[in-house]
Design a protein around this motif. Sequence first.
Motif, PDB file in Angstrom:
ATOM      1  N   PRO A  10       0.787  -1.187   0.133  1.00  0.00           N
ATOM      2  CA  PRO A  10      -0.040  -0.248  -0.058  1.00  0.00           C
ATOM      3  C   PRO A  10       0.958   1.310   0.018  1.00  0.00           C
ATOM      4  CG  PRO A  10      -0.445  -1.385   1.924  1.00  0.00           C
ATOM      5  CD  PRO A  10       0.883  -1.822   1.288  1.00  0.00           C
ATOM      6  N   LEU A  14      -0.733   9.971   1.978  1.00  0.00           N
ATOM      7  CA  LEU A  14      -0.351  11.231   1.661  1.00  0.00           C
ATOM      8  C   LEU A  14       1.010  11.625   2.285  1.00  0.00           C
ATOM      9  CD1 LEU A  14      -3.651  12.857   2.667  1.00  0.00           C
ATOM     10  CD2 LEU A  14      -2.876  12.914   0.368  1.00  0.00           C
ATOM     11  N   GLY A  15       1.286  10.664   3.430  1.00  0.00           N
ATOM     12  CA  GLY A  15       2.731  11.185   3.999  1.00  0.00           C
ATOM     13  C   GLY A  15       2.828  12.372   4.579  1.00  0.00           C
ATOM     14  N   THR A  16       2.098  12.839   5.001  1.00  0.00           N
ATOM     15  CA  THR A  16       2.043  14.408   5.463  1.00  0.00           C
ATOM     16  C   THR A  16       2.951  14.427   6.538  1.00  0.00           C
ATOM     17  OG1 THR A  16       0.341  13.665   7.287  1.00  0.00           O
ATOM     18  CG2 THR A  16      -0.377  14.860   5.187  1.00  0.00           C
ATOM     19  N   ARG A  17       3.387  13.436   7.313  1.00  0.00           N
ATOM     20  CA  ARG A  17       4.346  13.640   8.578  1.00  0.00           C
ATOM     21  C   ARG A  17       5.789  14.021   7.861  1.00  0.00           C
ATOM     22  NH1 ARG A  17       4.286   8.190  11.386  1.00  0.00           N
ATOM     23  NH2 ARG A  17       3.200   7.629   9.393  1.00  0.00           N
ATOM     24  N   VAL A  56      -0.593  -0.688  -4.489  1.00  0.00           N
ATOM     25  CA  VAL A  56      -1.930   0.153  -4.495  1.00  0.00           C
ATOM     26  C   VAL A  56      -1.463   1.616  -4.303  1.00  0.00           C
ATOM     27  CG1 VAL A  56      -3.881   0.461  -3.266  1.00  0.00           C
ATOM     28  CG2 VAL A  56      -2.901  -1.795  -3.269  1.00  0.00           C
ATOM     29  N   GLN A 106      -5.834   3.730  -5.763  1.00  0.00           N
ATOM     30  CA  GLN A 106      -6.854   4.033  -4.515  1.00  0.00           C
ATOM     31  C   GLN A 106      -6.834   5.313  -4.696  1.00  0.00           C
ATOM     32  OE1 GLN A 106      -5.249   4.182  -0.442  1.00  0.00           O
ATOM     33  NE2 GLN A 106      -6.869   3.556   0.458  1.00  0.00           N
ATOM     34  N   GLN A 109      -7.860   8.348  -0.168  1.00  0.00           N
ATOM     35  CA  GLN A 109      -7.219   7.795   1.034  1.00  0.00           C
ATOM     36  C   GLN A 109      -7.970   7.566   1.959  1.00  0.00           C
ATOM     37  OE1 GLN A 109      -5.672  10.476  -0.775  1.00  0.00           O
ATOM     38  NE2 GLN A 109      -3.298   9.914  -1.177  1.00  0.00           N
ATOM     39  N   LEU A 112      -5.558   2.108   5.553  1.00  0.00           N
ATOM     40  CA  LEU A 112      -4.814   1.110   4.994  1.00  0.00           C
ATOM     41  C   LEU A 112      -5.748   0.036   4.936  1.00  0.00           C
ATOM     42  CD1 LEU A 112      -2.219  -0.374   4.786  1.00  0.00           C
ATOM     43  CD2 LEU A 112      -2.068  -0.783   7.326  1.00  0.00           C
ATOM     44  N   LEU A 132       4.428  -2.352   4.377  1.00  0.00           N
ATOM     45  CA  LEU A 132       4.376  -0.999   4.282  1.00  0.00           C
ATOM     46  C   LEU A 132       5.879  -0.438   4.348  1.00  0.00           C
ATOM     47  CD1 LEU A 132       1.722  -0.359   7.359  1.00  0.00           C
ATOM     48  CD2 LEU A 132       1.464  -1.090   4.936  1.00  0.00           C
ATOM     49  N   ASP A 134       7.309   2.304   4.538  1.00  0.00           N
ATOM     50  CA  ASP A 134       7.819   3.247   5.549  1.00  0.00           C
ATOM     51  C   ASP A 134       8.156   2.568   6.788  1.00  0.00           C
ATOM     52  OD1 ASP A 134       5.006   2.882   5.989  1.00  0.00           O
ATOM     53  OD2 ASP A 134       4.915   4.937   6.414  1.00  0.00           O
TER      54      ASP A 134
HETATM   55  P1  UTP Z   1       0.469   5.856   6.950  1.00  0.00           P
HETATM   56  O1  UTP Z   1      -0.392   5.557   8.180  1.00  0.00           O
HETATM   57  O2  UTP Z   1       1.753   6.402   7.682  1.00  0.00           O
HETATM   58  O3  UTP Z   1      -0.262   7.193   6.224  1.00  0.00           O
HETATM   59  O4  UTP Z   1       0.241   4.831   5.910  1.00  0.00           O
HETATM   60  P2  UTP Z   1       0.244   8.149   5.350  1.00  0.00           P
HETATM   61  O5  UTP Z   1      -0.743   8.988   4.625  1.00  0.00           O
HETATM   62  O6  UTP Z   1       1.209   7.507   4.522  1.00  0.00           O
HETATM   63  O7  UTP Z   1       1.466   9.137   6.123  1.00  0.00           O
HETATM   64  P3  UTP Z   1       0.945  10.434   7.119  1.00  0.00           P
HETATM   65  O8  UTP Z   1       0.618   9.656   8.373  1.00  0.00           O
HETATM   66  O9  UTP Z   1      -0.009  11.328   6.351  1.00  0.00           O
HETATM   67  O10 UTP Z   1       2.532  10.921   7.506  1.00  0.00           O
HETATM   68  C1  UTP Z   1       1.177   3.553   6.267  1.00  0.00           C
HETATM   69  C2  UTP Z   1       1.249   2.828   4.571  1.00  0.00           C
HETATM   70  O11 UTP Z   1      -0.096   2.740   4.289  1.00  0.00           O
HETATM   71  C3  UTP Z   1      -0.162   3.405   2.931  1.00  0.00           C
HETATM   72  C4  UTP Z   1       0.775   4.601   2.933  1.00  0.00           C
HETATM   73  O12 UTP Z   1       0.995   4.854   1.579  1.00  0.00           O
HETATM   74  C5  UTP Z   1       2.016   3.710   3.957  1.00  0.00           C
HETATM   75  O13 UTP Z   1       2.800   2.987   2.972  1.00  0.00           O
HETATM   76  N1  UTP Z   1      -1.540   4.146   2.830  1.00  0.00           N
HETATM   77  C6  UTP Z   1      -2.439   4.677   4.110  1.00  0.00           C
HETATM   78  C7  UTP Z   1      -2.304   3.802   1.671  1.00  0.00           C
HETATM   79  O14 UTP Z   1      -1.957   3.086   0.946  1.00  0.00           O
HETATM   80  N2  UTP Z   1      -3.498   4.467   1.720  1.00  0.00           N
HETATM   81  C8  UTP Z   1      -4.180   5.061   2.678  1.00  0.00           C
HETATM   82  O15 UTP Z   1      -5.389   5.496   2.642  1.00  0.00           O
HETATM   83  C9  UTP Z   1      -3.524   5.087   3.990  1.00  0.00           C
END
Ligand code: UTP
Length: 285
Positions: A10, A14-17, A56, A106, A109, A112, A132, A134
């Motif tokens: 997955p 958005l990876g906002t952090r 995804v 997807q 978002q 997960l 995952l 990250d």
């Molecule tokens: P995170 O929970 O770290 O969310 O996702 P995020 O959006 O990537 O990051 P932040 O919290 O905004 O910084 C963990 C994994 O799940 C995927 C992310 O790409 C990451 O690999 N993910 C998360 C999805 O594919 N779709 C989603 O709707 C949420």
Amino acid sequence: MRSISTVVFPVAGLGTRMLPATKVTPKELLPVYDTPLLQFAIEEALAAGAKRLVFVSHPAKSAIEAYLRPDPKLEGELEAKGKDELLEAVRACSVPEGVDVVFTMQEEQLGLGHAIHCAAPHVLDGPVGVILPDDLILGAPCMREMAEAFDPERMQSLIAAQRVPADRVSSYGIFDCDDADGTARTLAARGFVEKPAPADAPSNLAAVGRYVISPVVFDALTRTERGAGGEIQITDAIAATGSIHAFRFSGTRYDCGSKDGIVDATLAVQAARRQDTAPMAIAAE
Ligand code: UTP
């Protein structure tokens, strides 16, 4: 060795952090020393025997598809300039022949669990691995350990687990289980609590980004509604199957969705490169 033939990645989040680094560059392509997070994840899947990699992704993250496409022009230029080591490094990133690469989107978002559900039409029978990228795990290849530990007669899922400090439990899904302090490799749990306050946490054993899930979990995902954070959670779908197993892996995990995590991982990989050892045991085997 038991293997996992399909692994889902997955990568739509958005990876906002990690903003502003992730404003243009997908989090999964951020480098740890000289290697994108995604590359470590792919190598881990291949080490578990994967023959089908299902990504995804999200339309705004097309760089991920570009990363996986061979680049004959770049390879030709490196060859012409005699940059053999770099050429070798680029070629080593190619997915081997005979391994299918599938991309699905997807669009929204929704969490997960929703992302994993998007992969459902593209997975074949049998248990599926989920990585995952990250959550980087260096050392013994975690998905391979999990493939070997997964017992389809007894389990519907297996989730990588590690103990976390009490003040960090509110960032994780926490297992409700006895013997969280013990040393058993696999551990049956009664349930999960998503991101509990420290006072409400049933243990300090936290779920991290590796799962093995059976088709029953995909089925449960079709009925899973939004949970913690308004997102569709994979842990809710797993809990609904009534079969939850935690797996204590032997590698070292770095939370590369956070700034400090990616720095720590980078230093670990740098140290490994200086000693000329592969940061992941899998690279050496
Ligand atoms: P995170 O929970 O770290 O969310 O996702 P995020 O959006 O990537 O990051 P932040 O919290 O905004 O910084 C963990 C994994 O799940 C995927 C992310 O790409 C990451 O690999 N993910 C998360 C999805 O594919 N779709 C989603 O709707 C949420």
